[in-house]
Design an enzyme around this catalytic site. Structure first.
Site, PDB file in Angstrom:
ATOM      1  CG  ASP A  23      -2.133   1.027   1.312  1.00 19.78           C
ATOM      2  OD1 ASP A  23      -2.128   1.875   0.219  1.00 19.78           O
ATOM      3  OD2 ASP A  23      -2.794   1.081   2.266  1.00 19.78           O
ATOM      4  CE1 TYR A  24       4.156   3.655  -4.577  1.00 20.63           C
ATOM      5  CE2 TYR A  24       2.023   2.735  -5.824  1.00 20.63           C
ATOM      6  CZ  TYR A  24       3.516   3.059  -5.563  1.00 20.63           C
ATOM      7  OH  TYR A  24       4.267   2.782  -6.722  1.00 20.63           O
TER       8      TYR A  24
END
Length: 246
Positions: A23-24
Site C-alpha cells: 500500500d502506498y
C-alpha cells in the site's frame, strides 16, 4: 461493515499460500508536495513526520504529541478537503463545526503551506489558457468547462483541474508499479500472483515460503516506479485474509 466482511472472505486460492498487500503511504499528498514544492510540506515528508498529525496540531492549536486519533482523523479531513478545494461550507459540514471555525482552519493551513494555494491558483489560470491539465507523465485531461458561464459547472472544472494532476499521477504511478512488479516476479521466478488493485494498493497471493522475498521485491519496485522530490513509501503486510494482511 460489508467491506470488512468482503475483505475477511477474500482468501488465497491454494493451500500453503498467503495474501500480501502493498500500500502506498499518503501518495497523493506526496505528489502534491512534489508538484507544489512547498518547503514545509516537502520537509514534513523528508523528515518522516506524520502529515495528518502535523496538520491537526496546526489547525487545532495543540502540540503534535498531544494529537489523539480523533484529532488526527480530523486533520486528515482538513488535508484532503483543502487540497481538493473543499470550501468553507463543505469543510464545516464535514467536520461538524461552524463556518467561522472552518475558515480559520483553511486560513491556517494556507498560512503554513502557502505554495499549495499558489499552485492551485496557477493551475486554474493555466488550464484557462491551455484548456487541459497533465499528470507528471504527460497524460492530459481536457477541461473546456473551465470557461463556462455557469458557476457550478465552472467550479467543478476548477476542482477537477486541481485534482487531476495529483490523482492522475497516482494512477500512472500504480500502473508503472504493476508492470515493474510483474516483470520482477517473472525474473526472480517467485511463486506469486498479482490479483488486483484497490485504490493505491496491490494485492498478491504467494507461497508462504516466498512471502518475505516477494515483500522486498514489491516494495523496491513500487517505491522506485517514479522519482519525486519527497520519499515514496510503501507498507507491506501479509495474512490469511485480505483483512488480516492490511
Amino acid at each position: 461493515a460489508l467491506g470488512r466482511e468482503i475483505r475477511k472472505g477474500f482468501i488465497p486460492s491454494e493451500e500453503g499460500w498467503t495474501l500480501l498487500v502493498a500500500d502506498y503511504s499518503q501518495i497523493e499528498l506526496r505528489i502534491l508536495a512534489h508538484l507544489t514544492g512547498d518547503p514545509n510540506l516537502v520537509l514534513a515528508f523528508r523528515t518522516g513526520q506524520d502529515i495528518h498529525r502535523q496538520t491537526a496540531a496546526l489547525v487545532f492549536g495543540v502540540e503534535p504529541e498531544k494529537v489523539n486519533e480523533m484529532l488526527r482523523t480530523r486533520g486528515k479531513e482538513v488535508n484532503f478537503g483543502v487540497v481538493y478545494r473543499m470550501g468553507v461550507f463543505g469543510l464545516a459540514r464535514r467536520l461538524g463545526i461552524t463556518r467561522e471555525e472552518a475558515k480559520a482552519f483553511i486560513d491556517g493551513y494556507f498560512a503554513r503551506f502557502a505554495d499549495v494555494r499558489r499552485y492551485q491558483e496557477d493551475t486554474i489560470e493555466k488550464v484557462k489558457q491551455d484548456g487541459y491539465v497533465t499528470t507528471l507523465l504527460g497524460r492530459r485531461r481536457y477541461l473546456p468547462e473551465i470557461r463556462s458561464r455557469n458557476f457550478n459547472v465552472r467550479s467543478f472544472a476548477e476542482r477537477a483541474a486541481i485534482n487531476s494532476p495529483i490523482q492522475g499521477t497516482a494512477a500512472d504511478l500504480l500502473k508503472i508499479a504493476m508492470i515493474r512488479v510483474r516483470d520482477r516476479i517473472a525474473r526472480d521466478q517467485l511463486p506469486a500472483r498479482m490479483l488486483l488493485t484497490v485504490h493505491d494498493e496491490l494485492v498478491f497471493e504467494v507461497e508462504r515460503s516466498a512471502a518475505d522475498a516477494l515483500g522486498r521485491a514489491v516494495r523496491t519496485e513500487m517505491e522506485g516506479a517514479i522519482e519525486l522530490d519527497v520519499p515514496v513509501e510503501v507498507g507491506v503486510g501479509t495474512g490469511d485474509t485480505w483483512y488480516d494482511a492490511k
